[in-house]
Enzyme design. Sequence first.
Site, short mmCIF file in Angstrom:
data_model
loop_
_atom_site.label_atom_id
_atom_site.label_comp_id
_atom_site.label_asym_id
_atom_site.label_seq_id
_atom_site.Cartn_x
_atom_site.Cartn_y
_atom_site.Cartn_z
N LYS A 1 0.82 -1.21 0.00
CA LYS A 1 -0.01 -0.06 -0.07
C LYS A 1 0.99 1.22 -0.08
O LYS A 1 1.96 1.26 0.27
CB LYS A 1 -0.98 0.01 1.22
CG LYS A 1 -0.22 0.22 2.65
CD LYS A 1 0.18 1.43 3.07
CE LYS A 1 0.90 1.30 4.42
NZ LYS A 1 1.72 2.46 4.63
N VAL B 1 11.02 -4.53 2.77
CA VAL B 1 11.03 -4.89 4.15
C VAL B 1 11.37 -3.50 4.71
O VAL B 1 12.18 -2.71 4.49
CB VAL B 1 12.28 -5.70 4.59
CG1 VAL B 1 12.15 -5.76 5.99
CG2 VAL B 1 11.98 -6.98 3.97
N ASP C 1 -2.13 -2.02 9.84
CA ASP C 1 -2.27 -2.01 8.43
C ASP C 1 -2.75 -3.32 7.61
O ASP C 1 -3.14 -3.25 6.62
CB ASP C 1 -0.98 -1.59 7.50
CG ASP C 1 -0.50 -0.18 8.12
OD1 ASP C 1 -1.45 0.58 8.05
OD2 ASP C 1 0.75 0.00 7.90
N GLY D 1 9.77 -0.67 4.53
CA GLY D 1 9.93 0.55 3.49
C GLY D 1 8.52 1.32 3.56
O GLY D 1 8.35 2.07 2.45
N GLY D 2 7.58 1.25 4.59
CA GLY D 2 6.44 2.18 4.59
C GLY D 2 5.54 1.72 3.65
O GLY D 2 4.50 2.52 3.48
N MET D 3 5.63 0.59 3.12
CA MET D 3 4.50 -0.02 2.35
C MET D 3 3.61 -1.22 2.77
O MET D 3 3.11 -1.98 1.96
CB MET D 3 5.36 -0.44 0.88
CG MET D 3 5.88 0.65 0.32
SD MET D 3 6.67 0.32 -1.25
CE MET D 3 5.07 0.49 -2.39
#
Length: 313
Positions: free
Chosen positions: A14, A105, A146, A107-109
């Site tokens: 995301k 990893v 999340d 990565g804020g995703m």
Amino acid sequence: MTRPGSVTVRAPAKINLELRVGAPRPDGFHELATVFQALSLADDVSVSLTGGSIDDGVEVTLDGTQVDGVPTDERNLAVRAVLLLAERTGVSDGVRLHLRKHIPVAGGMAGGSADAAAALLAADLVWQTGLTREQLRALAAELGSDVPFALLGGTAIGTGRGEQLTAAMCRGTYHWVIALSDRGLSTPAVFAEADRLRAGRVLPEPRVSERLMAALRSGNAAALGAHLVNDLQPAACSLRPGLLQTLEVGDECGALGALVSGSGPTVAFLAADSEQALDIATALGTSAVADQVVRVTGPAHGARVVEGAWPTS
Ligand code: C5P
């Protein structure tokens, strides 16, 4: 009905198109208002019955482009997901996990969250627990803020600590260029830095902007680009000043907008079309500000079975 011995579920990365962060709550989390978009970048998680017992532990194997630094023990959120499901439903059949990782990893995703959502859904199918979608969603929220969005996918507004979701109307397909860094940023450290930078300020109650939602409804990529915003960006840039240079490349090549994704250090650039996305990716490549660059589109599906399910009709 016979049950499948192995199920593979794909779950998306995301980005947060808007991330508004309020004051810290007594439980240590921050009240958020955010707009998530699921991306075509995804991980696959396979859950297979071992024939043994869950008490023997959960073996994890890995492949894919983003395996460095992925733990294979209980620090891995996918392992925690299957153990939580086993504990709550009382199943004892042993399973092993295989993770095919393409989401960076730290990565804020939400790569770890995607793996947890995929593992939860796959284990639920392998074990045929009979849980409802709402019960699975509640377990997802327990695992992390999340994880429910990785189950849902598409484009959605998140409130609370990010786990309370409302699907958002979104027209069209958006072209994103994602600049990845080999070194991750710790989410708690970025939230703590945001608190430090904003200390003493009275923070408004977080809410998403009506203009951004209108841009999504009308499929207006230029308007979306103008309204991308992330309250964690100053904190991520403070901890990793090189991100400012990465963001500048977006301006230089006319991207519709650019922002740090979630807690970073990934930076997302919105392109007008696939051709401009290629130009931005090339500019990022030659300026050497990113360790890896990928082109993706959004919105994408939430967690869904890609292998091993039996026919439903
Ligand atoms: O929910 P999750 O495990 O992904 O959160 C990781 C960390 O990020 C939390 O421990 C907390 O430090 C921070 N966080 C926060 N407020 C949120 C979500 C996460 O402070 N709404």
